[in-house]
Design an enzyme around this catalytic site. Structure first.
Site, PDB file in Angstrom:
ATOM      1  CB  VAL A  81      -0.917   0.132   1.275  1.00 51.39           C
ATOM      2  CG1 VAL A  81      -2.087  -0.926   1.132  1.00 51.39           C
ATOM      3  CG2 VAL A  81      -0.328   0.069   2.526  1.00 51.39           C
ATOM      4  NE  ARG A 126       6.257   3.886  10.232  1.00 55.26           N
ATOM      5  CZ  ARG A 126       5.188   2.860   9.752  1.00 55.26           C
ATOM      6  NH1 ARG A 126       5.577   1.604  10.380  1.00 55.26           N
ATOM      7  NH2 ARG A 126       4.632   3.032   8.631  1.00 55.26           N
ATOM      8  NE  ARG A 173      13.128   0.761 -26.089  1.00 59.00           N
ATOM      9  CZ  ARG A 173      12.583   1.547 -27.119  1.00 59.00           C
ATOM     10  NH1 ARG A 173      11.543   1.492 -27.427  1.00 59.00           N
ATOM     11  NH2 ARG A 173      13.527   2.061 -27.484  1.00 59.00           N
ATOM     12  CB  CYS A 191       8.496  -0.286   3.315  1.00 65.26           C
ATOM     13  SG  CYS A 191       6.949  -1.047   4.067  1.00 65.26           S
ATOM     14  CE  LYS A 213       6.303  -4.984   2.381  1.00 67.13           C
ATOM     15  NZ  LYS A 213       5.386  -3.724   1.845  1.00 67.13           N
TER      16      LYS A 213
END
Length: 419
Positions: free
Chosen positions: A161, A339, A252, A266, A212
């Site tokens: 997300v 964070r 590209r 993350c 992940k």
């Protein structure tokens, strides 16, 4: 079979929206968190984080009795674990929060349960979780012991997300489900099918964990390319924003935008999990992390040069008389999440120079503890622009874009986001 009761451990940026969405589908949800303030806020139907549209849904499901929060784990059909997985000194993964959940969860497990780990984790963590549970509950069997016939099944399913769009993406985005057995995967699918409209792809736990980490490492490497390009362009006297715009006209080529570093739980953390597990092989991933971690220090040198120039033109001033405005503290635009934010790190480093700092962050009401102890004050944009000798633009918040003309007029402006 659709679960009747789901318990979500960790009511933060992922756990709370997930719990709220499941509850909005008519499933009874028990949210578990170790912070009393969080539990009280949820039970009052109030947000303790910033996430568009979540507040209205939360208030509704709490009012209808589908969601309640507690500090004490309770029995349920399915358990989702969404607690932090930071790293320790030396970029070593810290999965102690997951182990703590295992200890508190184990006593209430019963036959027929499914435990799903969502926390971003090093490869093998789901197996460790299952091992901790098995050790605490020798009266129950787990998939590493009994496979499809286990009393309690265990799976891994990471979130995908974007803060600011969490409700939409939790529903629409595809998910990877890695069960420790075929039955574990099938049971996890039943849980996520309650609220996910995207494709649910089934794999094994280790592949899902690595998936992940791979997704966020891919993004980190690409951001590092943009950040390194900004260093090169600065040295060569080239406008990096114009360069990227022109290069991206190639059919590209899609170069990302540079900034003051990379933050968030993350992208700034996950690549280190791969490096820690396979240090000899993860050379490119490590280098990308080092490039992105080094960007705040490069910006700091720009600030030092601007301060030196300000002092040279104002010989009556000393360092403690200089004011630096730091515009933005969150790790990305229009959220309150600090964070691993490079903007927070940079603001602290600037304050450590001995000057005054006015931090402008429209999405928070108080400074984080590590800034609040120093010579940093939280102020408005107008206050900062009026007082600043040097202005450092760090995050592309909507408020800053709306006031772009005024910001660009600031003396000694250091714009690292290309406003």
């Amino acid at each position: 079979m659709k679960p009747t009761t789901v318990s979500v451990f960790g009511l933060g940026y992922i756990g709370l929206p997930t719990a709220t969405l499941i509850a909005s589908c008519g499933v009874n949800v028990i949210g578990v968190d170790v912070t009393e303030h969080v539990v009280n806020s949820v039970n009052a139907g109030k947000l303790h984080i910033v996430e568009p549209e979540l507040g209205e849904v939360l208030a509704d499901v709490v009012h209808k009795g589908y969601l309640r929060a507690t500090m004490t784990p309770e029995a349920a059909d399915a358990f989702l674990i969404a607690v932090p997985t930071p790293f320790k000194d030396g970029h070593k993964p810290d999965i102690s929060y997951i182990q703590s959940v295992a200890q508190s969860l184990a006593p209430i497990l019963r036959q027929g349960n499914i435990v799903i780990l969502e926390s971003t984790s090093p490869v093998g963590t789901t197996e460790q979780l299952a091992g901790w549970l098995a050790e605490a509950r020798p009266d129950l069997s787990f998939p590493q012991q009994a496979g499809n016939n286990a009393d309690v099944q265990v799976a891994y399913c990471p979130e995908r997300v974007l803060p600011g769009q969490v409700l939409k993406e939790l529903v629409e985005n595809d998910r990877v489900i890695g069960g420790m057995s075929e039955k574990a995967s099938a049971m996890a699918v039943e849980v996520y099918r309650v609220f996910v409209k995207g494709t649910l792809s089934i794999s094994n736990a280790r592949t899902a964990e690595m998936c992940k980490l791979t997704e966020n490492s891919f993004r980190d490497v690409n951001i590092a390319f943009a950040n390194e390009l900004s260093l090169i362009c600065d040295k060569l006297g080239i406008d990096v924003w114009e360069l990227i715009s022109l290069a991206n006209r190639h059919p590209r080529v899609n170069i990302l935008q540079p900034g003051c570093g990379v933050g968030g739980h993350c992208i700034a953390v996950d690549p280190w999990f791969i490096v820690d597990t396979t240090p000899a092989e993860a050379r490119l991933i490590r280098t990308a992390r080092e490039v992105n971690d080094g960007k705040p220090h490069w910006v700091l040198e720009k600030v030092k040069a601007a301060i030196a120039d300000a002092l040279a033109h104002n010989p009556d001033k000393r360092m403690q008389d200089i004011t630096v405005a730091c515009l933005g503290l969150a790790f990305k635009p229009d959220i309150d999440d600090l964070r691993e934010s490079p903007a927070v790190e940079l603001t602290q480093m600037i304050a450590d120079l001995g000057c005054r700092v006015i931090a402008v962050e429209p999405n928070i009401n108080a400074l984080p503890h590590r800034l609040d102890e120093g010579n940093v004050n939280l102020g408005t944009l107008d206050e900062a622009l009026t007082a600043a000798d040097v202005t450092c633009l760090l995050v592309k918040h909507s408020e800053f874009k709306k006031n772009a003309e005024n910001i660009k007029k600031a003396d000694k402006l250091i714009d690292v986001i290309g406003l």
